[in-house]
Motif scaffolding. Sequence first.
Motif, short mmCIF file in Angstrom:
data_model
loop_
_atom_site.label_atom_id
_atom_site.label_comp_id
_atom_site.label_asym_id
_atom_site.label_seq_id
_atom_site.Cartn_x
_atom_site.Cartn_y
_atom_site.Cartn_z
N THR B 45 0.81 -1.21 0.00
CA THR B 45 0.00 0.00 0.00
C THR B 45 0.85 1.27 0.00
O THR B 45 0.72 2.13 -0.89
CB THR B 45 -0.94 -0.01 1.23
OG1 THR B 45 -1.61 -1.26 1.26
CG2 THR B 45 -1.98 1.10 1.12
N SER B 49 2.21 2.01 -3.92
CA SER B 49 1.42 3.01 -4.66
C SER B 49 2.33 3.98 -5.40
O SER B 49 1.94 4.58 -6.39
CB SER B 49 0.51 3.76 -3.69
OG SER B 49 1.30 4.42 -2.72
N ARG B 50 3.56 4.14 -4.94
CA ARG B 50 4.51 5.05 -5.60
C ARG B 50 5.30 4.34 -6.69
O ARG B 50 5.89 4.97 -7.56
CB ARG B 50 5.49 5.64 -4.58
CG ARG B 50 4.77 6.50 -3.57
CD ARG B 50 5.71 7.05 -2.53
NE ARG B 50 4.95 7.89 -1.60
CZ ARG B 50 5.36 9.06 -1.18
NH1 ARG B 50 6.51 9.54 -1.60
NH2 ARG B 50 4.64 9.76 -0.33
#
Lengths: 311, 257
Positions: B45, B49-50
């Motif tokens: 997460t 996400s990056r």
Amino acid sequence: MQPALAIEQLSKTYEGGFQALKDISLTVQPGDFFALLGPNGAGKSTTIGIICSLVLKTGGKVSIFGHDVDKDFSQAKQLVGVVPQEFNFNQFEKPLDILIHQAGYFGIPRDVAIVRAEKYLRQLGLWDKSHVPSRTLSGGMKRRLMIARALMHEPKLLVLDEPTAGVDIELRRSMWEFLREINASGTTIILTTHYLEEAESLCRNVAIIDHGKIVKNTSIRELLAQLNKELFVLDIREPLAECPEIESYPLTLVEPNTLEVEVEKSQSINHLFEVLSGQGIEVLSMRNKTNRLEELFFTMVEKNLTGESHD
Amino acid sequence: MTSQQKWIAFITIVRREIQRFLRIWPQTLLPPVITIVLYFVIFGTLIGSRIGEMSGLPYIQFVAPGLIMMAVITNSYSNVVSSFFGSKFQRNIEELLVSPVPSWIILSGYVVGGMSRGLGVGLIVTILSLYFADFSIHSLPVTIAIVLMTSLMFSLAGLINAVFARNFDDISIIPTFVLTPLIYLGGVFYSIDMLGDFWGGVSQINPILYMVNAFRYGIAGISDINIVWAFTMVSLFCVVLFGVALNLLDRGSRLRS
């Protein structure tokens, strides 16, 4: 009839070169109560370890009721139960589970194992502890648990390696009684012990092992018959100032009211009493001071150390 | 022993093994679940996400099969190594050694016990992972087959480690210095396409690479490795480890004096 245990030319040399057993041979008949005696490091536990496959032998042959422990290991193992010297059960498991698992390893169905476990736990006074972690049991209880575990597959030969070590006298007596009952029901028992009184009380035949060799293998009765002299303690009514002297009977005044006397097998105890009575010494009681078997044991082990030959 | 007696002995060992890890569930079941959840939160997460996509998948979907596999591997291994070594340490392994149970039954019992924990934790982690990532199963047979073989292989490896271990240090050395690096370098967190030719080639000798990729193929339908080649390698490892473990038990190596 096949012997319960037949050992032929058994030898064991450990890594590092220590020779624990030197070609020993031994036979135990079915139904016998047999003692394997010897000082620490003599080879008793190695012998038991080989019988129950915990120690790999270097040479020789071991058969249990005619089944070779190498060639017919499954049959041989079904016939033998072992109670080792050290506690070797999972200390976190409950006694009931330990027994049921052990039965399972011998292929006994769980429902049969549960009934049998209860029977042996009750007989050995452990039923009320059947559901507690076994690490919380006392030393005596742990020993009894190992006996119950060894009996779960109802072996025809039970081998006990110092089963009463560290057990108090009362409990020891009750364990003796239990073992006598097991033996009377037809189970052959082989016992190693440091308590020679135990061997004398329980066993019919004995082998003495020392430095990896059997130095004596005979019946307890025949062994005791070899004793030449015994030491008696006499409690006397009137205190003595000095030790009386009687020819051929070496006396020692231990305390004013206690004498010790060494009597050879050929000598008459009646004659000793007559002479003492003649000197006005009244004997109140008499007891054998030394453990007879212990005396013999030390004699034989000592002879082995000095290199005398034996059968 | 008759076949029925052998079956009873086998079931007894398996039941005892399962009872053991269920009895101490705060040590055996809870920590791996917490660890894997943390991996999902941090790598999936927060960092994921990056990162964006990897091999055409959102990073959390790429990493999820590897994390599930990691749970299966470490739990299968650690269950057998700690249980078998514990039995050696307390000497209750002698209960089995004095019994007529053949070595292959002892081996099978311990391995199935280890697989039960590995697969159990794997299932829990899979259920939890659904909270973090959406994924469907691409090939159920491949997924089940590879997870079973992986669990089998590391249960066998755990038993071999336990046989050789002389003290508690010896059962933590392999997981710390061998197993963990192999897992981290086995393509759990990245595609080996990202590595150069040299390190990509070196990675080919890491068995975990095949397992993770085959499992990822079963779930997501993508793999860095040819799937047939992956199954061949894992099967080979299983056969070799089974042979080694059985030989050690048959010889009584470090079990009988």
